[in-house]
Design an enzyme around this catalytic site. Structure first.
Site, short mmCIF file in Angstrom:
data_model
loop_
_atom_site.label_atom_id
_atom_site.label_comp_id
_atom_site.label_asym_id
_atom_site.label_seq_id
_atom_site.Cartn_x
_atom_site.Cartn_y
_atom_site.Cartn_z
N SER A 308 9.37 -0.35 0.74
CA SER A 308 9.00 -1.55 -0.02
C SER A 308 7.52 -1.77 0.10
CB SER A 308 9.72 -2.78 0.54
OG SER A 308 9.15 -3.17 1.79
N ASP A 309 6.94 -2.46 -0.88
CA ASP A 309 5.60 -3.00 -0.65
C ASP A 309 5.75 -4.04 0.46
OD1 ASP A 309 2.93 -3.63 -0.85
OD2 ASP A 309 2.93 -3.79 -3.03
N CYS A 310 4.64 -4.47 1.04
CA CYS A 310 4.72 -5.28 2.25
C CYS A 310 5.26 -6.69 1.94
CB CYS A 310 3.37 -5.33 2.93
SG CYS A 310 2.89 -3.69 3.50
#
Length: 790
Positions: A308-310
């Site tokens: 995932s993106d953060c």
């Protein structure tokens, strides 16, 4: 009996305190700024590694076993609690198995960057080569350069890992399409054309990962990550935020524009990581969309891990309100096929999702198997890394002379000459004895990197770059890029009157465009336009305008102002930007960059940024987006760029027609005679053509340099399908190449054409079709028609 040692305890305590202070403050005399000093005793901030004795006898440490077998073996040895602790970017150590902790998040967009926690510049390596921001490197339209930049960054990344200062999993490149000129992160991308973005992705990833240095599935130097999957290109505009934005995308736009870079990054680049983005696409968060994530594995052959993106898992519950509870969000992403979370949601809520039977332990095992497979390919479970393929790389391989020269060359090749009235450039030192450079960024080297920049090896400001060439004076004109005051105008006007040549540096910086910061206007910030006008009016000769920044700027006023003789766009040119600009201004390098984006007028700011449609819609006054579909006026078009030479072209050999015969179609004779029709144009589905290879041909082009300077020149061949087809691009870039042309000489260039790829378009259903009839090839002012027939 206690033995008494003859020690001076006061001296020992003082010594220990002194050593502790050295560790905390790291004096420069002990930790030199340069990273090139060799050492036979390399510093290791984290010297531990997995599969070290006595833990080296586990099957997952056995390099003779297949990667899949080793990964499954490791998964089988873990407890459920241990498994969950490995699902976040800061994966925990498992001491009983000899597994070291690992930080997955490192960044390398245009050089090793300090944005992620995986990278540190506090060890023996205090800097890394800072290449131009991606958009400027893309403007070189040089595939081999892109590969070499990726390769250099990969070497430096592996060297920093060996010194204990980074991970091996780098979350780059950003291959989203620069769809809207206001996007704050457009600077990170390779522009608005999906073919160019695809080509950049392939070259960067191949260079960075270094798979060719090992061969086959023998391993990788580092891991690259294609991000942000998908249709992500809005930060903070109006009432819309990237954490909650729902991108409504048609099937046609998705297949035609948004997805091709990701498909190429995986299929051709063989990237080992895919990052899902914050936004929703058509109502579903990308990290929770099984159709989206599984397509990469099922259709494109993806074999890496999906991150995932953060905090992109957290936003599914907290911002999108898509999930009713945190554990529901965790279950959604794991079932969709995501493997690791940059953030804490998986470590905090996976156990609860298991207890609620929303997911099974087998789902976690699958994710871990994908993660371990990549780590195994990187050699993380092969024992002592110094004995591996890249174990000898270290501090002497960072900030090398070769990499510094490459950074200069990347800046040179990317810089775009937008205007050069009466051949104002290049300046001649025989007639010019003094120069004034004006602008808040002219003497600020920190502005040259753009976002995701680490610690550069050796920054050279524009002012510093010019000084070796000519007597140079400087005035800021404005306090900063915002330029809210004219207090500094008088000094700028004064030095412009006294100099033989005047350069004004204007444009953008990260206060105007950045992650989480979109622009609202395409004009120069604040009073910059007034500063330029004041200086150009005061100067006896036409001035040179240098534009810094990523996003397009409406400089229509400068384009038509005769007092502004030349305009250079330098993007964010990186650590060597000052030198590269000076070389171009004084004619040591002939500029040849081309714009990888359309420069729109300020009126485009009224177009809603949240509208993802690429194709125009006259019924609602929507002009479309990117050069392929936009119908409005432009300041500078995609692919625009001048040179100090006069280059002409001629088609030498190109066919007039191509026949799609029965032998090239999967459908057979009966289907070919009943082909489909769209808007009065006959077409064939590309997936029905059995052998597109039989349709390929080459275009031979003569390129003549009429100038008195050699030129590194970009050739851009465009194509146009029958224009009556609804939704067909106005034109599209078929292929490009960069060639060296000698003064007053011609060269012949061959460009390969694959009609299935280059002449096809995407219909409303997202299906690739090959229209029959006349297709147009366009090269600068030349046109050639090719008929595709049955």
């Amino acid at each position: 009996m206690v033995q008494k040692w003859p020690w001076n305890w006061n001296a020992i305590i003082v010594t220990l305190i002194f050593l502790k202070l050295l560790i905390i403050f790291k004096p420069k005399s002990l930790f030199p700024i340069t990273s090139t000093a060799p050492s036979s005793h390399p510093f290791k901030s984290n010297p531990s590694f997995s599969c070290a004795p006595p833990h080296h006898s586990y099957p997952f440490c056995n390099t003779s076993l297949p990667i899949k077998t080793r990964a499954q073996s490791l998964v089988s040895l873990l407890t459920l609690h241990e498994k969950i602790q490995l699902l976040s970017n800061n994966a925990s150590a498992i001491p009983r198995l000899g597994l070291s902790a690992y930080e997955w998040w490192s960044e390398s967009l245009h050089g090793i960057a300090s944005n992620g926690p995986g990278v540190s510049f506090s060890g023996p390596i205090r800097a890394a080569t800072s290449f131009p921001q991606v958009l400027l490197t893309t403007a070189s339209f040089n595939k081999s350069l892109w590969f070499l930049v990726g390769r250099a960054i990969g070497f430096e990344g592996r060297a920093m890992y060996n010194e204990g200062q980074s991970g091996l999993t780098f979350w780059a490149p950003n291959i989203n399409i620069f769809r809207d000129p206001r996007w704050g992160r457009g600077q990170e991308t390779s522009g608005e054309d999906p073919m160019v973005a695809s080509a950049y992705a392939v070259e960067y990833v191949k260079g960075l990962q270094g798979e060719d240095l090992v061969g086959g599935d023998g391993g990788f130097m580092v891991s690259a990550c294609c991000k942000h999957y998908t249709a992500y290109d809005l930060e903070n505009w109006g009432d819309f935020r990237r954490y909650s934005f729902n991108a409504m995308v048609s099937k046609q736009d998705m297949e035609d524009t948004y997805q091709p870079p990701f498909q190429s990054c995986i299929e051709e680049g063989r990237a080992t990581c895919l990052m899902c983005s914050y936004n929703r696409v058509n109502g579903v968060p990308t990290c929770a969309d099984p159709d989206l994530l599984q397509r990469a594995r099922r259709d494109w052959g993806f074999k890496g891990y999906i991150t995932s993106d953060c905090d992109a898992v957290a936003v599914i519950y907290e911002d999108h309100k898509y999930a009713k509870a945190p554990e529901d969000a965790v279950a959604d992403v794991i079932k969709a096929g995501m493997d690791i979370n940059c953030g804490t949601y998986l470590s905090r809520y996976t156990q609860l999702a298991l207890e609620q039977r929303q997911i099974q332990e087998e789902d976690i095992n699958r994710a871990l198997s994908n993660l371990f497979s990549v780590q195994l390919l990187l050699g993380l479970f092969n024992g002592d890394p110094s004995r591996g393929h890249f174990g000898k790389l270290g501090r002497e391989d960072v900030c090398t002379l070769e990499h510094k020269k490459l950074a200069i060359d990347a800046a040179r090749q990317g810089i775009v000459l937008l205007k050069n009235d009466k051949n104002l450039l290049p300046l001649k030192r025989t007639t010019i004895t003094s120069l004034a450079i004006i602008g808040p960024s002219a003497n600020d080297s920190s502005q040259l990197g753009g976002d995701y920049t680490g610690v550069p090896c050796n920054l050279i400001s524009l002012f510093e770059g010019l000084q070796p060439y000519i007597k140079t004076t400087y005035a800021s004109g404005c306090g900063d890029t915002r330029c809210n005051s004219s207090d500094g105008f008088a000094e700028a006007v004064q030095i412009s009157r006294e100099a033989d040549a005047v350069v004004v540096v204007a444009g953008l910086d990260l206060s105007q465009e950045d992650e989480e910061r979109d622009r609202t206007s395409l004009l120069l910030p604040g009073k910059q336009m007034d500063l330029i006008s004041a200086v150009s009016s005061a100067s006896e000769r036409p001035i040179i305008l240098i534009l810094l920044g990523g996003g397009p700027i409406d400089v229509s006023f400068a384009k038509v102002n005769p007092q502004i003789g030349s305009i250079l766009w330098i993007g964010y040119p990186g650590e060597a930007g000052g030198q590269a600009v000076a070389e171009i201004i004084f004619g040591e390098f002939n500029p040849g960059g081309r714009l990888p984006i359309t420069w729109y007028p300020e009126s485009f700011s009224s177009v809603p940024m949240n509208d993802m449609s690429l194709r125009p819609d006259p019924t609602r006054g929507y002009p479309g987006r990117t050069y392929r579909f936009y119908t409005g006026e432009v300041v500078y078009e995609f692919g625009y760029g001048l040179t100090y030479s006069n280059i002409t072209y001629k088609f030498i050999s190109v066919p007039d027609n191509i026949t799609v015969s029965n032998t090239t179609s999967k459908s057979g004779p009966s289907k070919l005679t009943t082909h489909k029709t769209l808007d009065g144009i006959d077409y064939i589905n590309v997936n029905e053509i059995a052998s597109c290879n039989l349709l390929k041909f080459e275009v031979q082009i003569s390129v003549f340099n009429h100038g008195d300077m050699d030129a590194s020149h970009v050739i851009m061949l465009f194509g146009r399908a029958p224009t009556s087809i609804r939704g067909a691009p106005r034109k599209t870039l078929i292929e490009f190449t960069r060639v060296h042309t000698e003064s007053l000489n011609a060269i012949q260039v061959n460009i390969g054409i694959d009609p299935c790829k280059h002449f096809s378009i995407v219909n409303d259903d997202g299906v690739k079709i090959l229209p029959l009839g006349n297709h147009l090839l366009m090269l600068e002012g030349l046109e050639h028609s090719i008929s595709i027939e049955l």
